[in-house]
Design a protein around this motif. Structure first.
Motif, PDB file in Angstrom:
ATOM      1  N   VAL A 278       0.843  -1.205   0.000  1.00 36.81           N
ATOM      2  CA  VAL A 278       0.000   0.000   0.000  1.00 36.81           C
ATOM      3  C   VAL A 278       0.879   1.258   0.000  1.00 36.81           C
ATOM      4  CG1 VAL A 278      -1.652   1.335   1.352  1.00 36.81           C
ATOM      5  CG2 VAL A 278      -1.988  -1.115   1.048  1.00 36.81           C
ATOM      6  N   GLY A 279       1.919   1.237   0.842  1.00 40.72           N
ATOM      7  CA  GLY A 279       2.847   2.379   0.867  1.00 40.72           C
ATOM      8  C   GLY A 279       3.540   2.569  -0.466  1.00 40.72           C
ATOM      9  N   ALA A 280       3.929   1.432  -1.105  1.00 37.30           N
ATOM     10  CA  ALA A 280       4.571   1.529  -2.412  1.00 37.30           C
ATOM     11  C   ALA A 280       3.609   2.087  -3.452  1.00 37.30           C
ATOM     12  CB  ALA A 280       5.086   0.156  -2.837  1.00 37.30           C
ATOM     13  N   GLY A 281       2.299   1.730  -3.361  1.00 32.21           N
ATOM     14  CA  GLY A 281       1.324   2.240  -4.324  1.00 32.21           C
ATOM     15  C   GLY A 281       1.136   3.738  -4.212  1.00 32.21           C
ATOM     16  N   PHE A 282       0.971   4.223  -2.979  1.00 31.74           N
ATOM     17  CA  PHE A 282       0.830   5.676  -2.805  1.00 31.74           C
ATOM     18  C   PHE A 282       2.111   6.407  -3.218  1.00 31.74           C
ATOM     19  CE2 PHE A 282      -2.697   4.477   0.071  1.00 31.74           C
ATOM     20  CZ  PHE A 282      -3.671   5.348  -0.403  1.00 31.74           C
ATOM     21  N   ALA A 283       3.251   5.820  -2.894  1.00 28.90           N
ATOM     22  CA  ALA A 283       4.520   6.453  -3.264  1.00 28.90           C
ATOM     23  C   ALA A 283       4.693   6.493  -4.779  1.00 28.90           C
ATOM     24  CB  ALA A 283       5.683   5.708  -2.617  1.00 28.90           C
ATOM     25  N   SER A 284       4.211   5.446  -5.487  1.00 32.67           N
ATOM     26  CA  SER A 284       4.327   5.443  -6.942  1.00 32.67           C
ATOM     27  C   SER A 284       3.497   6.553  -7.569  1.00 32.67           C
ATOM     28  CB  SER A 284       3.909   4.087  -7.496  1.00 32.67           C
ATOM     29  OG  SER A 284       2.538   3.836  -7.210  1.00 32.67           O
ATOM     30  N   LEU A 285       2.326   6.848  -6.973  1.00 28.80           N
ATOM     31  CA  LEU A 285       1.524   7.972  -7.475  1.00 28.80           C
ATOM     32  C   LEU A 285       2.267   9.301  -7.293  1.00 28.80           C
ATOM     33  CD1 LEU A 285      -2.047   6.974  -6.188  1.00 28.80           C
ATOM     34  CD2 LEU A 285      -1.125   6.773  -8.513  1.00 28.80           C
ATOM     35  N   LEU A 286       2.903   9.429  -6.116  1.00 26.03           N
ATOM     36  CA  LEU A 286       3.717  10.631  -5.894  1.00 26.03           C
ATOM     37  C   LEU A 286       4.890  10.681  -6.864  1.00 26.03           C
ATOM     38  CD1 LEU A 286       4.396  13.137  -4.194  1.00 26.03           C
ATOM     39  CD2 LEU A 286       5.651  11.617  -2.630  1.00 26.03           C
ATOM     40  N   GLY A 287       5.501   9.524  -7.110  1.00 22.88           N
ATOM     41  CA  GLY A 287       6.611   9.464  -8.057  1.00 22.88           C
ATOM     42  C   GLY A 287       6.181   9.812  -9.464  1.00 22.88           C
ATOM     43  N   LEU A 288       4.932   9.416  -9.845  1.00 27.17           N
ATOM     44  CA  LEU A 288       4.422   9.753 -11.171  1.00 27.17           C
ATOM     45  C   LEU A 288       4.277  11.268 -11.318  1.00 27.17           C
ATOM     46  CD1 LEU A 288       3.223   8.878 -13.894  1.00 27.17           C
ATOM     47  CD2 LEU A 288       0.992   8.718 -12.756  1.00 27.17           C
ATOM     48  N   SER A 289       3.762  11.926 -10.292  1.00 27.82           N
ATOM     49  CA  SER A 289       3.600  13.385 -10.342  1.00 27.82           C
ATOM     50  C   SER A 289       4.956  14.081 -10.450  1.00 27.82           C
ATOM     51  CB  SER A 289       2.858  13.871  -9.092  1.00 27.82           C
ATOM     52  OG  SER A 289       1.592  13.258  -8.989  1.00 27.82           O
ATOM     53  N   ILE A 290       5.901  13.644  -9.610  1.00 28.04           N
ATOM     54  CA  ILE A 290       7.234  14.257  -9.649  1.00 28.04           C
ATOM     55  C   ILE A 290       7.922  13.964 -10.975  1.00 28.04           C
ATOM     56  CG2 ILE A 290       9.508  14.284  -8.553  1.00 28.04           C
ATOM     57  CD1 ILE A 290       8.144  13.654  -5.920  1.00 28.04           C
ATOM     58  N   GLY A 291       7.729  12.755 -11.511  1.00 29.16           N
ATOM     59  CA  GLY A 291       8.329  12.395 -12.791  1.00 29.16           C
ATOM     60  C   GLY A 291       7.800  13.244 -13.933  1.00 29.16           C
ATOM     61  N   LEU A 292       6.477  13.463 -13.954  1.00 27.17           N
ATOM     62  CA  LEU A 292       5.901  14.317 -15.005  1.00 27.17           C
ATOM     63  C   LEU A 292       6.417  15.747 -14.895  1.00 27.17           C
ATOM     64  CD1 LEU A 292       2.214  13.018 -15.007  1.00 27.17           C
ATOM     65  CD2 LEU A 292       3.979  12.598 -16.733  1.00 27.17           C
ATOM     66  N   LEU A 293       6.545  16.242 -13.659  1.00 26.30           N
ATOM     67  CA  LEU A 293       7.088  17.585 -13.459  1.00 26.30           C
ATOM     68  C   LEU A 293       8.543  17.660 -13.923  1.00 26.30           C
ATOM     69  CD1 LEU A 293       6.795  20.452 -12.307  1.00 26.30           C
ATOM     70  CD2 LEU A 293       7.486  19.542 -10.079  1.00 26.30           C
ATOM     71  N   ALA A 294       9.323  16.637 -13.592  1.00 26.31           N
ATOM     72  CA  ALA A 294      10.726  16.602 -14.015  1.00 26.31           C
ATOM     73  C   ALA A 294      10.839  16.509 -15.532  1.00 26.31           C
ATOM     74  CB  ALA A 294      11.442  15.426 -13.359  1.00 26.31           C
ATOM     75  N   GLN A 295       9.932  15.740 -16.150  1.00 30.72           N
ATOM     76  CA  GLN A 295       9.969  15.589 -17.613  1.00 30.72           C
ATOM     77  C   GLN A 295       9.666  16.906 -18.312  1.00 30.72           C
ATOM     78  OE1 GLN A 295       6.867  15.453 -19.585  1.00 30.72           O
ATOM     79  NE2 GLN A 295       8.004  15.239 -21.509  1.00 30.72           N
ATOM     80  N   SER A 296       8.642  17.641 -17.835  1.00 31.86           N
ATOM     81  CA  SER A 296       8.308  18.928 -18.464  1.00 31.86           C
ATOM     82  C   SER A 296       9.420  19.950 -18.234  1.00 31.86           C
ATOM     83  CB  SER A 296       6.981  19.452 -17.914  1.00 31.86           C
ATOM     84  OG  SER A 296       7.056  19.650 -16.512  1.00 31.86           O
ATOM     85  N   THR A 297      10.023  19.915 -17.033  1.00 31.66           N
ATOM     86  CA  THR A 297      11.130  20.830 -16.754  1.00 31.66           C
ATOM     87  C   THR A 297      12.325  20.528 -17.641  1.00 31.66           C
ATOM     88  OG1 THR A 297      10.405  20.995 -14.442  1.00 31.66           O
ATOM     89  CG2 THR A 297      12.650  21.713 -14.949  1.00 31.66           C
ATOM     90  N   TYR A 298      12.596  19.239 -17.829  1.00 30.86           N
ATOM     91  CA  TYR A 298      13.703  18.842 -18.692  1.00 30.86           C
ATOM     92  C   TYR A 298      13.490  19.327 -20.126  1.00 30.86           C
ATOM     93  CZ  TYR A 298      16.378  15.785 -21.783  1.00 30.86           C
ATOM     94  OH  TYR A 298      17.173  15.316 -22.777  1.00 30.86           O
ATOM     95  N   ARG A 299      12.258  19.221 -20.611  1.00 30.51           N
ATOM     96  CA  ARG A 299      11.970  19.640 -21.985  1.00 30.51           C
ATOM     97  C   ARG A 299      12.134  21.157 -22.144  1.00 30.51           C
ATOM     98  NH1 ARG A 299      13.287  15.993 -25.336  1.00 30.51           N
ATOM     99  NH2 ARG A 299      12.243  13.987 -24.989  1.00 30.51           N
ATOM    100  N   ARG A 300      11.709  21.917 -21.123  1.00 27.71           N
ATOM    101  CA  ARG A 300      11.895  23.366 -21.202  1.00 27.71           C
ATOM    102  C   ARG A 300      13.370  23.731 -21.225  1.00 27.71           C
ATOM    103  NH1 ARG A 300       7.485  23.558 -17.506  1.00 27.71           N
ATOM    104  NH2 ARG A 300       8.924  23.806 -15.757  1.00 27.71           N
ATOM    105  N   PHE A 301      14.157  23.067 -20.372  1.00 23.84           N
ATOM    106  CA  PHE A 301      15.595  23.325 -20.374  1.00 23.84           C
ATOM    107  C   PHE A 301      16.228  22.921 -21.709  1.00 23.84           C
ATOM    108  CE2 PHE A 301      15.474  23.536 -15.666  1.00 23.84           C
ATOM    109  CZ  PHE A 301      16.223  24.681 -15.507  1.00 23.84           C
ATOM    110  N   GLU A 302      15.739  21.835 -22.272  1.00 23.96           N
ATOM    111  CA  GLU A 302      16.294  21.374 -23.547  1.00 23.96           C
ATOM    112  C   GLU A 302      16.019  22.382 -24.660  1.00 23.96           C
ATOM    113  OE1 GLU A 302      16.230  17.233 -26.137  1.00 23.96           O
ATOM    114  OE2 GLU A 302      14.350  17.991 -25.298  1.00 23.96           O
ATOM    115  N   GLN A 303      14.791  22.908 -24.711  1.00 22.34           N
ATOM    116  CA  GLN A 303      14.475  23.905 -25.730  1.00 22.34           C
ATOM    117  C   GLN A 303      15.303  25.168 -25.554  1.00 22.34           C
ATOM    118  OE1 GLN A 303      10.253  24.504 -25.517  1.00 22.34           O
ATOM    119  NE2 GLN A 303       9.745  22.435 -26.227  1.00 22.34           N
TER     120      GLN A 303
END
Length: 359
Positions: free
Chosen positions: A42-67
């Protein structure tokens, strides 16, 4: 593909943290759980949702830096990287004696604190200096480049950095000059000029407040339109009281050119051998030579298109159309300019006879 991989890294990493975080709970709390493994998942499931949010934020930030990275010229990237490295090296050299000082153990945190703050400060200074003197640094690295050879032999003169003052910003004509391409080189906005604009924008006087806000709006528009040319210089001089004296000192320090509309600043800078560009002088230089009301002498050579018009020419070939000038054909007459017309073929001046002749 890389975007998915980046998001998965954050999901898996934070899910593993959530899976193992149960071991950090007090033993009394873990003993209350009937199924510790289920609690881990259960803890891993909730943490994975948090990881998904942080991952999407990191991905969009990476793309802005790349451009942004792709739009930045390679010479700016190289000079900023070198400036960053030099800044860090200077920070380590200057902070090294601090680590040799006998500091009590209860104040041991001061050493890493000074190291972090010093590294950040000198790294920022190194990048800032690279933005100002980057082109000169590239010439030192590659002295055999074409523009360096042309500069060395005197064929090409490097374009100096332009330092703008508060009056020049509020005036508003500088942005139009940048659009036309008549102003070359880097445009530098000293931090103390920016502070002066902010003080004007916060002033209680309505007129000063309007000027300050206008200047800030113009600066923002210039930075948005010319992001590679307009930059803010963080250098300030606490031992110098007035903004004008700071401007002159900065221009002498970096061998720059002052852009201003301030007549008094121009006089002071000229006395200190600082090169000045005054936009008012430029506007005066490109004014029409003859304005309505100016008097001049012209010889009527032929008849104009309209009845009673006479046509003459100035020494530079400018056509002068004189009302009621037909009767003075072949004679030199004094006329008064009424208007002028600029065409692709040149300037045409319209005039009337001076009052003495008209009578």
């Amino acid at each position: 593909m890389f975007d998915i991989f980046l998001v998965l890294i954050f999901v898996v990493a934070i899910a593993l943290v959530g899976f193992d975080v149960i071991d950090l709970l007090p033993a009394s709390v873990r003993d209350q759980a009937s199924n510790i493994d289920a609690l881990r998942w259960v803890g891993a499931g909730f943490a994975s949702l948090l990881g998904l949010s942080i991952g999407l934020l990191a991905q969009s930030t990476y793309r802005r830096f790349e451009q942004q990275f792709r739009r930045t010229p390679i010479e700016i990237i190289v000079t900023r990287a070198v400036g960053l490295v030099i800044g860090l090296l200077v920070a380590n050299l200057m902070l090294a004696p601090i680590f040799l000082l006998p500091i009590p153990s209860e104040f041991g945190f001061l050493k890493p604190t000074f190291a972090i703050l010093g590294s950040i400060t000198f790294a920022y200074l190194g990048v800032s200096l690279a933005d100002v003197h980057g082109r000169t640094f590239l010439r030192l690295i590659n002295p055999n480049s074409l523009d360096t050879l042309l500069v060395a032999e005197g064929t090409l003169r490097p374009s100096p950095t332009k330092i703008i003052d508060t009056s020049c910003i509020i005036d508003g004509r500088l942005e139009e000059l940048l659009k036309t391409g008549f102003i070359e080189g880097q445009i530098l906005i000293p931090i103390f000029v920016l502070n002066e604009l902010q003080q004007l924008a916060d002033a209680s006087n309505d007129q000063k407040r309007a000027k300050g806000r206008r200047g800030l709006d113009i600066l923002q528009s210039m930075q948005n339109r010319f992001p590679k040319r307009v930059s803010v210089n963080p250098a300030d001089y606490d031992d110098i009281s007035t903004v004008d004296a700071k401007l002159v000192h900065l221009a002498q320090e970096i061998n720059g050119v002052l852009l201003t509309n301030d007549y008094n600043l121009q006089k002071v800078a000229n006395l200190q051998k600082v090169e000045i560009l005054n936009i008012n002088d430029l506007a005066q230089a490109i004014r029409p030579i003859y304005l309505p009301g100016d008097n001049l002498d012209v010889k009527i050579l032929k008849q104009g298109k309209e009845e009673k018009q006479g046509v003459g020419y100035l020494e530079d070939g400018t056509m002068v159309v004189v009302e009621e000038g037909k009767q003075f054909m072949g004679s030199d007459v004094a006329v008064t300019v009424t208007s002028s017309l600029q065409t692709s073929a040149g300037r045409m001046i319209f005039a009337k006879l001076s009052s003495s002749l008209a009578l």
